[in-house]
Design a protein around this motif. Structure first.
Motif, mmCIF file in Angstrom:
data_model
loop_
_atom_site.group_PDB
_atom_site.id
_atom_site.type_symbol
_atom_site.label_atom_id
_atom_site.label_comp_id
_atom_site.label_asym_id
_atom_site.label_seq_id
_atom_site.Cartn_x
_atom_site.Cartn_y
_atom_site.Cartn_z
ATOM 1 N N THR A 116 0.831 -1.211 0.000
ATOM 2 C CA THR A 116 0.000 0.000 0.000
ATOM 3 C C THR A 116 0.864 1.260 0.000
ATOM 4 O OG1 THR A 116 -0.159 -0.036 2.410
ATOM 5 C CG2 THR A 116 -1.909 -1.136 1.176
ATOM 6 N N ILE A 117 2.048 1.171 0.554
ATOM 7 C CA ILE A 117 2.948 2.333 0.552
ATOM 8 C C ILE A 117 3.399 2.637 -0.871
ATOM 9 C CG2 ILE A 117 5.204 3.162 1.319
ATOM 10 C CD1 ILE A 117 4.734 1.797 3.946
ATOM 11 N N ALA A 118 3.642 1.604 -1.668
ATOM 12 C CA ALA A 118 4.098 1.805 -3.042
ATOM 13 C C ALA A 118 3.040 2.517 -3.886
ATOM 14 C CB ALA A 118 4.450 0.461 -3.675
ATOM 15 N N PRO A 121 1.037 8.114 -3.320
ATOM 16 C CA PRO A 121 1.950 9.099 -3.905
ATOM 17 C C PRO A 121 2.720 9.912 -2.865
ATOM 18 C CG PRO A 121 -0.323 9.788 -4.185
ATOM 19 C CD PRO A 121 -0.362 8.412 -3.610
ATOM 20 N N ASN A 122 2.249 9.961 -1.623
ATOM 21 C CA ASN A 122 2.965 10.699 -0.583
ATOM 22 C C ASN A 122 4.297 10.038 -0.227
ATOM 23 O OD1 ASN A 122 0.900 12.577 -0.363
ATOM 24 N ND2 ASN A 122 -0.199 11.326 1.113
ATOM 25 N N PHE A 123 4.409 8.744 -0.498
ATOM 26 C CA PHE A 123 5.631 8.016 -0.163
ATOM 27 C C PHE A 123 6.455 7.681 -1.400
ATOM 28 C CE2 PHE A 123 2.672 6.990 3.299
ATOM 29 C CZ PHE A 123 3.435 7.431 4.373
ATOM 30 N N LEU A 126 10.261 7.827 -0.840
ATOM 31 C CA LEU A 126 10.712 6.733 0.018
ATOM 32 C C LEU A 126 10.713 5.413 -0.733
ATOM 33 C CD1 LEU A 126 11.548 5.869 2.877
ATOM 34 C CD2 LEU A 126 9.140 5.582 3.401
ATOM 35 N N VAL A 127 9.682 5.161 -1.540
ATOM 36 C CA VAL A 127 9.626 3.927 -2.326
ATOM 37 C C VAL A 127 10.756 3.908 -3.339
ATOM 38 C CG1 VAL A 127 8.236 2.673 -4.018
ATOM 39 C CG2 VAL A 127 7.161 3.584 -1.965
ATOM 40 N N GLN A 128 11.054 5.068 -3.929
ATOM 41 C CA GLN A 128 12.142 5.147 -4.899
ATOM 42 C C GLN A 128 13.483 4.849 -4.235
ATOM 43 O OE1 GLN A 128 12.645 9.056 -6.503
ATOM 44 N NE2 GLN A 128 14.475 8.521 -7.643
ATOM 45 N N LYS A 129 13.711 5.403 -3.041
ATOM 46 C CA LYS A 129 14.975 5.175 -2.338
ATOM 47 C C LYS A 129 15.111 3.724 -1.877
ATOM 48 C CE LYS A 129 16.645 9.400 -2.168
ATOM 49 N NZ LYS A 129 17.902 9.789 -2.736
ATOM 50 N N CYS A 130 13.990 3.080 -1.564
ATOM 51 C CA CYS A 130 14.037 1.711 -1.044
ATOM 52 C C CYS A 130 13.954 0.651 -2.138
ATOM 53 C CB CYS A 130 12.899 1.488 -0.043
ATOM 54 S SG CYS A 130 13.151 2.357 1.512
ATOM 55 N N SER A 131 13.710 1.059 -3.372
ATOM 56 C CA SER A 131 13.604 0.045 -4.425
ATOM 57 C C SER A 131 14.966 -0.611 -4.642
ATOM 58 C CB SER A 131 13.090 0.668 -5.722
ATOM 59 O OG SER A 131 14.053 1.571 -6.227
#
Length: 192
Positions: A116-118, A121-123, A126-131
Motif C-alpha cells: 500500500t505504501i508503493a 503518492p505521498n511516499f 521513500l519507495v524510490q529510495k528503497c527500491s
C-alpha cells in the motif's frame, strides 16, 4: 473610569484561546551542529530625515537646518577562528548521508513488504529510495536467550541445583505426585 487594564485582560484571554502546547523538536534526523559558517554578507538600506532649529535671542541669527541622509550599505564579516573548514564540511556531509542510509536500512524492509505504501503518492520518494534494497528477515531465536543459555548450562552440569529453576529432565525430588483419583487421608486429630 480607566478600562485599559480590563481591555488588556480581554486581549490576553483572546490570545490564550489561540495558543497551542509546545512540542519537543525531533532532532533524531538532525544534520549536526548547523553552525558551519565562515562569514556573513548583509545588505542594508537606511534613510533618516531630521530638522533642527536654532533660535537665538536676536531674530536675525535664527535658522533651520534640515538634514536628510540616505545610505546603502553592503557588509562582509569574516569570522576569525571558524571551525568550518572544507574538511569539516566534508565530514558533516558524510555524517548526514550515513544517517540517511541507516534510517533507510531500518525502514526499507517495512516499506518493501507493504504494497500500500508503493501505491501512495505521498511516499513516492521513500519507495524510490528503497527500491532494490533487500533486507533479510531478522531470525531471532525463539524464547528467552537467557533461559536457553541456562538450560544448556544445566544439561552440562546435571548435579547442580539452581534456585528458582524450572525442572528439565527427571526430577531429583523424592516426592511423587499422586494420581488424579487418589483420595488423600484425613488428618489425625491432636490429643491435648
Amino acid at each position: 473610569m480607566n478600562y485599559y487594564f480590563t481591555g488588556a485582560l480581554i486581549v490576553l484571554f483572546v490570545l490564550l484561546c489561540f495558543i497551542r502546547p509546545a512540542h519537543p523538536r525531533n532532532e533524531y534526523l538532525n544534520d549536526g551542529t548547523n553552525t558551519c559558517s565562515t562569514g556573513d554578507l548583509s545588505l542594508s538600506v537606511e534613510q533618516s530625515d531630521s530638522e533642527s532649529r536654532y533660535r537665538h535671542y536676536n531674530p536675525d541669527n535664527n535658522y533651520n537646518s534640515p538634514y536628510d541622509s540616505r545610505s546603502l550599505r553592503l557588509t562582509w564579516r569574516h569570522y576569525l577562528g571558524s571551525a568550518c573548514t572544507k574538511e569539516f564540511r566534508k565530514v558533516q556531509t558524510e555524517n548526514v548521508q550515513l544517517k540517511q542510509q541507516l534510517e533507510l536500512m531500518k525502514m526499507c524492509g517495512k516499506v518493501n513488504n507493504n504494497p500500500t505504501i508503493a501505491r501512495n503518492p505521498n511516499f513516492a520518494l521513500l519507495v524510490q529510495k528503497c527500491s532494490g534494497i533487500i533486507i533479510p528477515e531478522n531470525k531471532k531465536p525463539e524464547g528467552s536467550l537467557w533461559d536457553n543459555m541456562k538450560d544448556g548450562y544445566k544439561k552440562d552440569n546435571p548435579d547442580l541445583t539452581l534456585m528458582g529453576d524450572k525442572i528439565i529432565g527427571p526430577s531429583k525430588s523424592k516426592l511423587k505426585i499422586p494420581p488424579k483419583d487418589y483420595i488423600l487421608p484425613l488428618p489425625k486429630p491432636k490429643n491435648d
